[in-house]
Design a protein around this motif. Structure first.
Motif, mmCIF file in Angstrom:
data_model
loop_
_atom_site.group_PDB
_atom_site.id
_atom_site.type_symbol
_atom_site.label_atom_id
_atom_site.label_comp_id
_atom_site.label_asym_id
_atom_site.label_seq_id
_atom_site.Cartn_x
_atom_site.Cartn_y
_atom_site.Cartn_z
ATOM 1 N N ASN A 23 0.827 -1.211 0.000
ATOM 2 C CA ASN A 23 0.000 0.000 0.000
ATOM 3 C C ASN A 23 0.858 1.256 0.000
ATOM 4 O O ASN A 23 0.523 2.249 -0.652
ATOM 5 N N ILE A 24 1.957 1.219 0.745
ATOM 6 C CA ILE A 24 2.858 2.370 0.779
ATOM 7 C C ILE A 24 3.409 2.652 -0.616
ATOM 8 O O ILE A 24 3.460 3.808 -1.068
ATOM 9 N N ALA A 25 3.804 1.590 -1.323
ATOM 10 C CA ALA A 25 4.357 1.752 -2.671
ATOM 11 C C ALA A 25 3.326 2.358 -3.620
ATOM 12 O O ALA A 25 3.635 3.279 -4.391
ATOM 13 N N PHE A 26 2.080 1.869 -3.558
ATOM 14 C CA PHE A 26 1.048 2.400 -4.448
ATOM 15 C C PHE A 26 0.688 3.833 -4.071
ATOM 16 O O PHE A 26 0.489 4.677 -4.962
ATOM 17 N N ASP A 27 0.596 4.140 -2.781
ATOM 18 C CA ASP A 27 0.280 5.509 -2.374
ATOM 19 C C ASP A 27 1.379 6.480 -2.810
ATOM 20 O O ASP A 27 1.098 7.630 -3.195
ATOM 21 N N MET A 62 -5.507 -1.852 -9.133
ATOM 22 C CA MET A 62 -4.637 -2.682 -8.307
ATOM 23 C C MET A 62 -4.532 -2.124 -6.887
ATOM 24 O O MET A 62 -4.517 -2.878 -5.912
ATOM 25 N N ALA A 63 -4.472 -0.787 -6.784
ATOM 26 C CA ALA A 63 -4.383 -0.158 -5.462
ATOM 27 C C ALA A 63 -5.635 -0.455 -4.639
ATOM 28 O O ALA A 63 -5.547 -0.759 -3.435
ATOM 29 N N PHE A 64 -6.804 -0.382 -5.284
ATOM 30 C CA PHE A 64 -8.047 -0.667 -4.569
ATOM 31 C C PHE A 64 -8.099 -2.135 -4.134
ATOM 32 O O PHE A 64 -8.499 -2.450 -3.000
ATOM 33 N N LEU A 66 -5.553 -4.131 -3.580
ATOM 34 C CA LEU A 66 -4.576 -4.324 -2.512
ATOM 35 C C LEU A 66 -5.088 -3.760 -1.197
ATOM 36 O O LEU A 66 -4.927 -4.386 -0.133
ATOM 37 N N PHE A 67 -5.726 -2.590 -1.253
ATOM 38 C CA PHE A 67 -6.281 -1.984 -0.040
ATOM 39 C C PHE A 67 -7.341 -2.890 0.575
ATOM 40 O O PHE A 67 -7.377 -3.092 1.795
ATOM 41 N N THR A 68 -8.199 -3.458 -0.260
ATOM 42 C CA THR A 68 -9.247 -4.355 0.230
ATOM 43 C C THR A 68 -8.647 -5.605 0.860
ATOM 44 O O THR A 68 -9.064 -6.030 1.953
ATOM 45 N N ALA A 69 -7.660 -6.190 0.191
ATOM 46 C CA ALA A 69 -7.006 -7.388 0.726
ATOM 47 C C ALA A 69 -6.316 -7.084 2.050
ATOM 48 O O ALA A 69 -6.376 -7.885 3.004
ATOM 49 N N THR A 70 -5.688 -5.923 2.138
ATOM 50 C CA THR A 70 -5.017 -5.525 3.380
ATOM 51 C C THR A 70 -6.020 -5.397 4.518
ATOM 52 O O THR A 70 -5.770 -5.858 5.637
ATOM 53 N N GLY A 71 -7.154 -4.773 4.229
ATOM 54 C CA GLY A 71 -8.182 -4.616 5.257
ATOM 55 C C GLY A 71 -8.685 -5.952 5.771
ATOM 56 O O GLY A 71 -8.855 -6.147 6.982
ATOM 57 N N ILE A 72 -8.901 -6.901 4.858
ATOM 58 C CA ILE A 72 -9.410 -8.214 5.252
ATOM 59 C C ILE A 72 -8.403 -8.945 6.141
ATOM 60 O O ILE A 72 -8.746 -9.444 7.229
ATOM 61 N N VAL A 73 -7.148 -8.998 5.688
ATOM 62 C CA VAL A 73 -6.125 -9.719 6.455
ATOM 63 C C VAL A 73 -5.851 -9.018 7.782
ATOM 64 O O VAL A 73 -5.661 -9.674 8.816
ATOM 65 N N PHE A 74 -5.855 -7.679 7.765
ATOM 66 C CA PHE A 74 -5.633 -6.937 9.012
ATOM 67 C C PHE A 74 -6.722 -7.258 10.035
ATOM 68 O O PHE A 74 -6.431 -7.478 11.217
#
Length: 215
Positions: A23-27, A62-64, A66-74
């Motif tokens: 997420n940092i890379a995409f932001d 891709m950013a969206f 990745l953000f969704t996947a991050t939220g789920i795993v978090f």
């Protein structure tokens, strides 16, 4: 002590940290795109569809994702830590484990419920769950939450401003808000990585010192 079995959060924490780094890379990429737009002579002739070799439609998608996947795993990681907290100090958490998931989806209240749960997880995971908070003990946690909430609000303001931008001045203002949002999101992701590592380390240390954690 609760009969619930401890669950090892280490594997999930590695996944969360990796996703946050993505997420940092995409932001950072999307922030650079905003900077490029601000430097354009004519914002309305600025081609936002392509950034060098990058197709922005693909990048945003891709950013969206990745953000969704991050939220789920978090949230899965967060729920596991909350369950472990209930094993060590069932009287410390004020909300059940389900709130570690559902609390993120309650409108308005999701601005403070998850932070409260995180603080209770922190307390339950330290050697003395019932002791008073130390000076600045929750500074990292509070700093992450403050930056994350601020970034979320700024993102929403930027989206609303872009929707109404019909002049160069309005577009420029919206872009500045957007850039600020990306920078805040980067800072929040860095702090989130530190929080994930700290809480996971606390639980690992406590589990190995008291009860073997389930794999």
């Amino acid at each position: 002590m609760s009969s619930v079995v401890l669950r090892n959060p280490n594997g999930l924490s590695y996944a969360v940290v990796t996703l946050l780094a993505g997420n940092i890379a995409f932001d950072a990429l999307l922030a650079l795109i905003d900077v490029r737009g601000l430097l354009a002579d004519d914002p309305f002739s600025f081609d936002a569809a392509v950034f060098g070799p990058v197709d922005l439609n693909v990048a945003y998608g891709m950013a969206f994702t990745l953000f969704t996947a991050t939220g789920i795993v978090f949230i899965v990681w967060f729920h596991r830590l909350r369950r472990n907290a209930g094993v060590w100090a069932p009287d410390v958490p004020s909300r059940g484990p389900g709130w570690a998931v559902g609390g993120w989806f309650v409108p308005i209240a999701n601005l403070w419920i998850p932070r409260g749960i995180a603080a209770e997880i922190w307390r339950a995971s330290r050697p003395n769950p019932h002791g008073a908070d130390g000076a600045r003990e929750l500074t990292l946690l509070n700093g992450w939450w403050t930056v994350w909430v601020t970034g979320t609000v700024v993102d929403r303001i930027a989206t609303a401003l872009f929707g109404d931008a019909d002049t160069v001045s309005a577009w420029t203002t919206a872009t500045w808000w957007s850039l600020a949002g990306y920078l805040l999101n980067i800072a929040a992701a860095v702090l989130a990585i530190l929080v994930v590592r700290r809480l996971t380390s606390m639980q690992h240390a406590k589990a190995t010192g008291m009860i073997p954690a389930a794999q």
